[in-house]
Write a protein that holds these residues in place. Structure first.
Motif, PDB file in Angstrom:
ATOM      1  N   ASP A  14      -4.978   4.763   7.942  1.00  0.00           N
ATOM      2  CA  ASP A  14      -6.305   4.278   6.600  1.00  0.00           C
ATOM      3  C   ASP A  14      -6.181   3.419   7.240  1.00  0.00           C
ATOM      4  N   VAL A  15      -4.934   1.929   7.122  1.00  0.00           N
ATOM      5  CA  VAL A  15      -4.530   0.860   6.724  1.00  0.00           C
ATOM      6  C   VAL A  15      -4.671   0.114   7.935  1.00  0.00           C
ATOM      7  N   PHE A  16      -4.612   0.395   9.342  1.00  0.00           N
ATOM      8  CA  PHE A  16      -4.506  -0.541   9.974  1.00  0.00           C
ATOM      9  C   PHE A  16      -5.812   0.119  11.156  1.00  0.00           C
ATOM     10  N   ARG A  17      -6.357   1.207  10.444  1.00  0.00           N
ATOM     11  CA  ARG A  17      -8.298   2.123  11.179  1.00  0.00           C
ATOM     12  C   ARG A  17      -7.872   2.193  12.816  1.00  0.00           C
ATOM     13  N   VAL A  18      -6.883   2.760  13.088  1.00  0.00           N
ATOM     14  CA  VAL A  18      -6.827   3.151  14.325  1.00  0.00           C
ATOM     15  C   VAL A  18      -6.266   4.716  14.362  1.00  0.00           C
ATOM     16  N   ARG A  19      -6.244   5.377  15.576  1.00  0.00           N
ATOM     17  CA  ARG A  19      -5.740   6.616  15.677  1.00  0.00           C
ATOM     18  C   ARG A  19      -4.497   7.157  15.751  1.00  0.00           C
ATOM     19  N   LEU A  20      -3.311   7.200  15.780  1.00  0.00           N
ATOM     20  CA  LEU A  20      -2.016   7.226  15.795  1.00  0.00           C
ATOM     21  C   LEU A  20      -1.618   8.710  16.769  1.00  0.00           C
ATOM     22  N   GLU A  21      -1.016   9.406  17.667  1.00  0.00           N
ATOM     23  CA  GLU A  21      -0.554  10.128  17.772  1.00  0.00           C
ATOM     24  C   GLU A  21       0.367  10.067  18.474  1.00  0.00           C
ATOM     25  N   PRO A  22       1.574  10.396  17.876  1.00  0.00           N
ATOM     26  CA  PRO A  22       3.393  10.476  17.633  1.00  0.00           C
ATOM     27  C   PRO A  22       3.212  11.889  18.244  1.00  0.00           C
ATOM     28  N   PHE A  23       4.804  11.064  19.253  1.00  0.00           N
ATOM     29  CA  PHE A  23       5.593  12.129  19.872  1.00  0.00           C
ATOM     30  C   PHE A  23       6.409  12.360  19.912  1.00  0.00           C
ATOM     31  N   PHE A  24       7.565  13.514  19.195  1.00  0.00           N
ATOM     32  CA  PHE A  24       9.065  13.343  18.547  1.00  0.00           C
ATOM     33  C   PHE A  24       9.342  14.187  19.561  1.00  0.00           C
ATOM     34  N   ASP A  25      10.447  13.455  20.013  1.00  0.00           N
ATOM     35  CA  ASP A  25      12.035  14.273  21.381  1.00  0.00           C
ATOM     36  C   ASP A  25      12.353  15.605  19.915  1.00  0.00           C
ATOM     37  N   ALA A  29       0.333  -1.203  -0.079  1.00  0.00           N
ATOM     38  CA  ALA A  29       0.177   0.208  -0.400  1.00  0.00           C
ATOM     39  C   ALA A  29       0.972   0.859   0.229  1.00  0.00           C
ATOM     40  N   GLY A  30       2.031   1.575   0.419  1.00  0.00           N
ATOM     41  CA  GLY A  30       2.973   2.463   0.069  1.00  0.00           C
ATOM     42  C   GLY A  30       4.387   2.024   0.952  1.00  0.00           C
ATOM     43  N   THR A  31       5.109   3.045   0.328  1.00  0.00           N
ATOM     44  CA  THR A  31       6.428   2.630   1.155  1.00  0.00           C
ATOM     45  C   THR A  31       7.136   4.112   0.771  1.00  0.00           C
ATOM     46  N   GLY A  32       8.266   3.940   2.246  1.00  0.00           N
ATOM     47  CA  GLY A  32       8.369   5.190   2.643  1.00  0.00           C
ATOM     48  C   GLY A  32       9.540   5.502   4.399  1.00  0.00           C
ATOM     49  N   SER A  33       9.505   6.447   4.601  1.00  0.00           N
ATOM     50  CA  SER A  33       9.867   6.261   6.032  1.00  0.00           C
ATOM     51  C   SER A  33       8.506   6.271   7.217  1.00  0.00           C
ATOM     52  N   GLY A  34       9.129   6.232   8.396  1.00  0.00           N
ATOM     53  CA  GLY A  34       8.302   6.062   9.116  1.00  0.00           C
ATOM     54  C   GLY A  34       7.251   7.552   9.191  1.00  0.00           C
ATOM     55  N   LYS A  35       8.185   8.380   9.288  1.00  0.00           N
ATOM     56  CA  LYS A  35       7.269   9.992   9.963  1.00  0.00           C
ATOM     57  C   LYS A  35       6.559  10.534   8.303  1.00  0.00           C
ATOM     58  N   ASP A  36       6.640  10.176   7.281  1.00  0.00           N
ATOM     59  CA  ASP A  36       6.390  10.489   6.206  1.00  0.00           C
ATOM     60  C   ASP A  36       4.926   9.862   6.180  1.00  0.00           C
ATOM     61  N   LEU A  37       4.946   7.841   6.722  1.00  0.00           N
ATOM     62  CA  LEU A  37       3.950   7.813   6.367  1.00  0.00           C
ATOM     63  C   LEU A  37       2.869   7.801   7.498  1.00  0.00           C
ATOM     64  N   LEU A  38       3.291   8.698   8.462  1.00  0.00           N
ATOM     65  CA  LEU A  38       2.826   9.267   9.475  1.00  0.00           C
ATOM     66  C   LEU A  38       1.806  10.103   8.843  1.00  0.00           C
TER      67      LEU A  38
END
Lengths: 270, 336
Positions: free
Chosen positions: A245-256, A229-238
């Motif tokens: 969309d793929v996992f049908r969940v809400r993702l909330e990232p925290f960056f340092d 479905a897609g390839t890329g760096s994790g950050k871009d995909l997020l």
């Protein structure tokens, strides 16, 4: 699909290249025209919901399954390579690996050297033989003399990872290497995979921990319904929302402060 | 590494035990002989001794070592291929098929007329029974499917054998069939040795090189494929080897059960569980078991000889149960 995140495979000097890989079982498409290229030194995380075709893709590459399409490793068509040579090119760690006989841990790890010599049991080779070194790298050297099927699930998983690494294959395929590991060993295993890739080889690991995938992998490959479905760096995909969309969940990232992913909160989609 | 060094003398020790038992097998019987009498018998200087040693005891000994060895080897191969400590050569159905071939000849009454017809029929039946397995392996290398087909063939051959027995109106023929099915080395000649040994040798030549593949199969079929082992070919060669070896064994000595199951278990604790290192010790353990049983049947006071197949179970089972009890990890099923 979010096209922004997709990096076209096939560029540069690829160690592993899959083109239009398809698998059809009982009229059902398990894999549909999957293209994937893995470069030298890369650690690729393969993620996707259950039943997306991740294991099937790995089994095809490992030679345990028939497929249509083309597959090449180090520039050689894998179908034209002898089974022994293929074993030197591609190492495979299946999920939920079993050890069927009461063998010693060291002998289990040494099975990884099987394609390279008679029974491949390097004995008394001192501290620098590949089996001893890899057992040390994977933190299982203290288990060396234990009977493998008396180990705990997590210990067995690490021993089996050491076995797969002992092949020293150009491409290591690891199917859920973190399942059944405690948090400390999840981290050390990802570091061991990272180290394996950094020595001029590459690693493709199926992971279910999206945070681990984003933190450690050079590239994340997302699978869904038998397709990439897609390839890329994790950050871009997020950022482009593909993972949600793929996992049908809400993702909330925290960056340092360095912009690296510190943690990833999961939630249900409203 | 010290433990590894401790277990290395296993093969010479088993070899020595086989040789000692072979000597005992020539000495013991209804007539006890001295070592010098055996030398005279072998040399042929005394005609009556020559008959006892050369015509009666030697072919019997050579066959008991060969058949036992092949059963032990095939048992180790069957367990290693199926990764199942319960497996034995009979799981592929070939011994039952061989027994059916032999029983059909006994039923027809032509066994005594042409003494070689029986073993030839048994070996042929064993090879024919492989057809279904080979047909399966053309498209499917799943070991569980292989086991199921083997069990099916075994049941079919067993049913066919029962059918032949129930059709037999001659009570003498039924008794002959039943005794033959129990297995015996009695009254065997060098003709039987010459018939069976080429198959035994082919069996050993096919199975010993499989050790590496069995070793890889310890981690499952997928890993074995990824380690460069052609699992389909490995299964094919194993089943062919077992059919030839065990088929020929059944052909000349009848059905001797249990050795193929127990011999690998007797030596596995000393082989570190490694399938590749199990083959030769298991072969020697099988030879020791049958030779011991064959000596015992001659010494037991009975109106007719107790069958060797009965004795292998009587000798092997108590030791087997003792081992299972005292070594909970040895069959690959150790609890956590």
């Amino acid at each position: 699909m979010k096209e922004a995140a997709i990096v076209q495979p096939g560029s540069g000097h690829d160690l592993l290249s899959c083109r239009d890989l398809s698998v059809r079982i009982d009229g059902q498409d398990i894999l549909q025209r999957c293209c994937l290229s893995v470069g030298n030194g890369e650690l690729i995380a393969l993620i996707g919901p259950n039943g997306a075709g991740k294991t099937t893709l790995l089994r095809c590459v490992a030679g345990a399954m028939d497929y249509s399409g083309s597959l090449s490793c180090s520039g050689k068509d894998i179908r034209a390579v002898s089974p022994g040579d293929r074993a030197a090119l591609i190492g495979y760690l299946p999920q939920n690996g079993q050890i069927h006989w009461p063998m010693r841990v060291r002998d289990v790890v040494a099975l990884g050297r099987l394609p390279f010599g008679k029974h491949a049991q390097p004995r008394n080779l001192g501290k620098d033989d590949p089996v001893t070194r890899i057992m040390r790298d994977c933190g299982v050297d203290h288990l060396s003399r234990r009977i493998a099927n008396t180990l705990s699930g997590g210990e067995r998983a690490r021993v089996l990872l050491a076995r797969a690494m002992a092949t020293q294959a150009s491409v290591l395929l690891a199917d859920e290497p973190l399942a059944s590991l405690d948090p400390r060993h999840q981290l050390s295993t990802m570091e061991a995979l990272r180290h394996y890739a950094s020595t001029g080889r590459s690693v493709v690991a199926v992971l279910h921990d999206i945070g681990m995938a984003i933190r450690f992998a050079d590239r994340v490959v997302v699978m869904q319904n038998g397709r990439i479905a897609g390839t890329g760096s994790g950050k871009d995909l997020l950022q482009c929302g593909l993972l949600e969309d793929v996992f049908r969940v809400r993702l909330e990232p925290f960056f340092d402060e360095n912009g690296r992913l510190a943690s990833l909160a999961l939630g249900n989609r409203s | 590494m010290s433990k590894r060094l401790k277990i290395e003398p296993l093969v010479p020790m088993l070899g020595l035990a086989t040789l000692l038992l072979a000597g005992a097998s020539l000495l013991a019987g209804p007539v006890y002989l001295t070592p010098s009498e055996i030398v005279n018998g072998l040399g042929g200087s005394d005609p009556s001794l020559a008959i006892i040693v050369r015509d009666l005891r030697l072919p019997r000994l050579v066959l008991s070592i060969g058949v036992g060895g092949i059963l032990g080897l095939c048992g180790a191969a069957a367990q290693s291929l199926t990764r199942n400590p319960l497996a034995e050569p009979a799981v592929f159905g070939t011994p039952q098929a061989a027994a059916f071939g032999a029983v059909a000849v006994l039923y027809s009454g032509s066994a005594s007329a042409v003494s070689l017809l029986l073993p030839v029929a048994a070996i042929s039946a064993a090879l024919v029974s492989l057809a279904a397995i080979f047909w399966l392996l053309r498209t499917n290398s799943n070991i569980v499917s292989l086991l199921l087909v083997g069990l099916g063939i075994g049941s079919l051959a067993g049913a066919a054998t029962s059918l032949v027995i129930s059709f037999s109106s001659n009570p003498y023929a039924i008794m002959e069939i039943v005794f033959w099915l129990m297995g015996s080395f009695e009254d065997r000649s060098f003709q039987h040795v010459l018939l069976a040994y080429p198959f035994f040798i082919i069996c050993a030549l096919l199975l010993f090189p499989c050790g590496r593949g069995y070793q890889a199969l310890t981690l499952g079929e997928d890993v074995a494929w990824s380690l460069g082992v052609n699992v389909r070919r490995l299964a094919l060669v194993t089943v062919l080897g077992i059919a030839m070896g065990v088929g020929a064994g059944v052909a000349v000595c009848g059905a001797i059960g249990f050795v193929g199951l127990v011999a690998p278990h007797l030596v596995r604790p000393f082989c570190n569980g490694e399938p590749a290192r199990l083959l030769l010790p298991s072969m020697l353990a099988g030879a020791i078991l049958t030779t011991m049983a064959d000596i015992a049947v001659r010494l037991l006071p009975a109106t007719s000889e107790v069958r060797v197949g009965v004795l292998t179970a009587f000798i092997g089972v108590p030791f087997f149960i003792y081992l299972v009890k005292n070594n909970d990890g040895f069959s690959g099923t150790r609890s956590q």
